[in-house]
Design a protein around this motif. Structure first.
Motif, PDB file in Angstrom:
ATOM      1  N   ALA A 104       0.860  -1.187   0.000  1.00  0.00           N
ATOM      2  CA  ALA A 104       0.000   0.000   0.000  1.00  0.00           C
ATOM      3  C   ALA A 104       0.891   1.230   0.000  1.00  0.00           C
ATOM      4  O   ALA A 104       1.578   1.511   0.994  1.00  0.00           O
ATOM      5  CB  ALA A 104      -0.917   0.000   1.217  1.00  0.00           C
ATOM      6  N   ASN A 106      -2.865   5.026   3.404  1.00  0.00           N
ATOM      7  CA  ASN A 106      -2.449   3.640   3.213  1.00  0.00           C
ATOM      8  C   ASN A 106      -2.493   2.850   4.513  1.00  0.00           C
ATOM      9  O   ASN A 106      -2.854   1.678   4.539  1.00  0.00           O
ATOM     10  CB  ASN A 106      -1.060   3.559   2.559  1.00  0.00           C
ATOM     11  CG  ASN A 106      -0.027   4.406   3.257  1.00  0.00           C
ATOM     12  OD1 ASN A 106      -0.324   5.167   4.176  1.00  0.00           O
ATOM     13  ND2 ASN A 106       1.215   4.310   2.810  1.00  0.00           N
ATOM     14  N   TRP A 155       1.384  -7.308   4.776  1.00  0.00           N
ATOM     15  CA  TRP A 155       1.227  -6.007   4.109  1.00  0.00           C
ATOM     16  C   TRP A 155       2.512  -5.210   4.279  1.00  0.00           C
ATOM     17  O   TRP A 155       3.053  -5.123   5.387  1.00  0.00           O
ATOM     18  CB  TRP A 155       0.073  -5.225   4.717  1.00  0.00           C
ATOM     19  CG  TRP A 155      -1.285  -5.642   4.247  1.00  0.00           C
ATOM     20  CD1 TRP A 155      -2.078  -6.621   4.785  1.00  0.00           C
ATOM     21  CD2 TRP A 155      -2.009  -5.088   3.149  1.00  0.00           C
ATOM     22  NE1 TRP A 155      -3.255  -6.702   4.087  1.00  0.00           N
ATOM     23  CE2 TRP A 155      -3.235  -5.779   3.079  1.00  0.00           C
ATOM     24  CE3 TRP A 155      -1.744  -4.082   2.216  1.00  0.00           C
ATOM     25  CZ2 TRP A 155      -4.200  -5.493   2.111  1.00  0.00           C
ATOM     26  CZ3 TRP A 155      -2.706  -3.800   1.257  1.00  0.00           C
ATOM     27  CH2 TRP A 155      -3.920  -4.500   1.212  1.00  0.00           C
ATOM     28  N   TRP A 196      -1.380  -1.295  -4.195  1.00  0.00           N
ATOM     29  CA  TRP A 196      -2.353  -0.212  -4.096  1.00  0.00           C
ATOM     30  C   TRP A 196      -1.649   1.128  -3.945  1.00  0.00           C
ATOM     31  O   TRP A 196      -0.592   1.224  -3.312  1.00  0.00           O
ATOM     32  CB  TRP A 196      -3.255  -0.420  -2.887  1.00  0.00           C
ATOM     33  CG  TRP A 196      -4.154  -1.617  -2.948  1.00  0.00           C
ATOM     34  CD1 TRP A 196      -3.854  -2.898  -2.550  1.00  0.00           C
ATOM     35  CD2 TRP A 196      -5.503  -1.649  -3.405  1.00  0.00           C
ATOM     36  NE1 TRP A 196      -4.933  -3.715  -2.743  1.00  0.00           N
ATOM     37  CE2 TRP A 196      -5.957  -2.986  -3.263  1.00  0.00           C
ATOM     38  CE3 TRP A 196      -6.371  -0.689  -3.925  1.00  0.00           C
ATOM     39  CZ2 TRP A 196      -7.246  -3.373  -3.613  1.00  0.00           C
ATOM     40  CZ3 TRP A 196      -7.649  -1.083  -4.274  1.00  0.00           C
ATOM     41  CH2 TRP A 196      -8.087  -2.394  -4.123  1.00  0.00           C
ATOM     42  N   ALA A 218      -8.595   4.965  -3.847  1.00  0.00           N
ATOM     43  CA  ALA A 218      -7.808   3.737  -3.892  1.00  0.00           C
ATOM     44  C   ALA A 218      -7.585   3.314  -5.340  1.00  0.00           C
ATOM     45  O   ALA A 218      -8.550   3.130  -6.091  1.00  0.00           O
ATOM     46  CB  ALA A 218      -8.513   2.626  -3.125  1.00  0.00           C
TER      47      ALA A 218
END
Length: 209
Positions: A15, A25, A120, A137, A161
């Motif tokens: 992110a 994020n 992540w 992302w 997003a």
């Protein structure tokens, strides 16, 4: 579109923030973490801690690790993915350190899929370089949704997003809002003619209802 969370796929995802000091994020990643009694591991390098600070008002149990170097963060993330007691591993890294190359990301991706634990990478102040992450992302914050009982007060968070790379999903742009009670992420398609504000307003009304 309403997406139930989490999506049940243990994998490595990234992110990025479109603005270096924007916490969109971080909020987006937290919305994806499962509600469980098992804690997740949250690791941060020194530069991120200096620029972004500490997480605030996290409603799920987590184990906090503050490390100096990005290399240490990656080692800790890989070790965390070996631990069956964790529900997820989240690693915050500032910029584009040399140690976070394709090989390092591939190791994390393989470890996440082998262990069944989501991982992540929250990338602050970074460019999207070569990576083995399954989903990537890019996010930034939008004006918050209206509060039903006080239209002058801020309501729920809204994010723009962009899924700009994915192994098995179609890339696209959305206005995202999070329903805390139902633990659902709402994604309203962002129009490509510049009318993002109108989409955000509609998404805000839905999130506030």
């Amino acid at each position: 579109m309403s997406v139930p969370l989490p999506d049940g796929r243990p994998r490595l995802a990234e992110a990025f923030s479109s603005r270096s000091a924007d916490g969109a994020n971080t909020g987006f990643v937290l919305a994806h973490l499962s509600r469980t009694t098992r804690p997740f591991l949250w690791i941060t390098d020194r530069l991120t801690l200096c620029e972004i600070g500490e997480p605030y008002a996290v409603s799920r149990p987590f184990i906090r690790a503050r490390l100096s170097r990005p290399a240490d963060v990656l080692i800790a993330a890989e070790e965390g993915l070996r631990c069956g007691a964790l529900s997820a591993v989240v690693a915050e890294i500032w910029g584009n350190p040399k140690v976070l190359d394709f090989t390092a990301s591939k190791r994390l991706a393989m470890r996440a899929e082998t262990s069944g634990t989501p991982c992540w990478l929250i990338r602050h102040g970074a460019k999207a370089d070569l990576s083995a992450a399954r989903d990537r992302w890019r996010l930034h914050s939008l004006p918050s949704a209206p509060l039903p009982y006080d239209p002058k007060a801020p309501g729920g968070s809204l994010w723009h997003a962009e899924l700009f790379r994915s192994r098995d999903r179609r890339p696209g742009h959305w206005v995202a809002s999070y329903d805390r009670a139902a633990h659902r992420l709402h994604l309203a398609p962002a129009l490509c003619d510049g009318t993002l504000a109108g989409v955000a307003e509609e998404a805000g009304r839905r999130a506030a209802s």
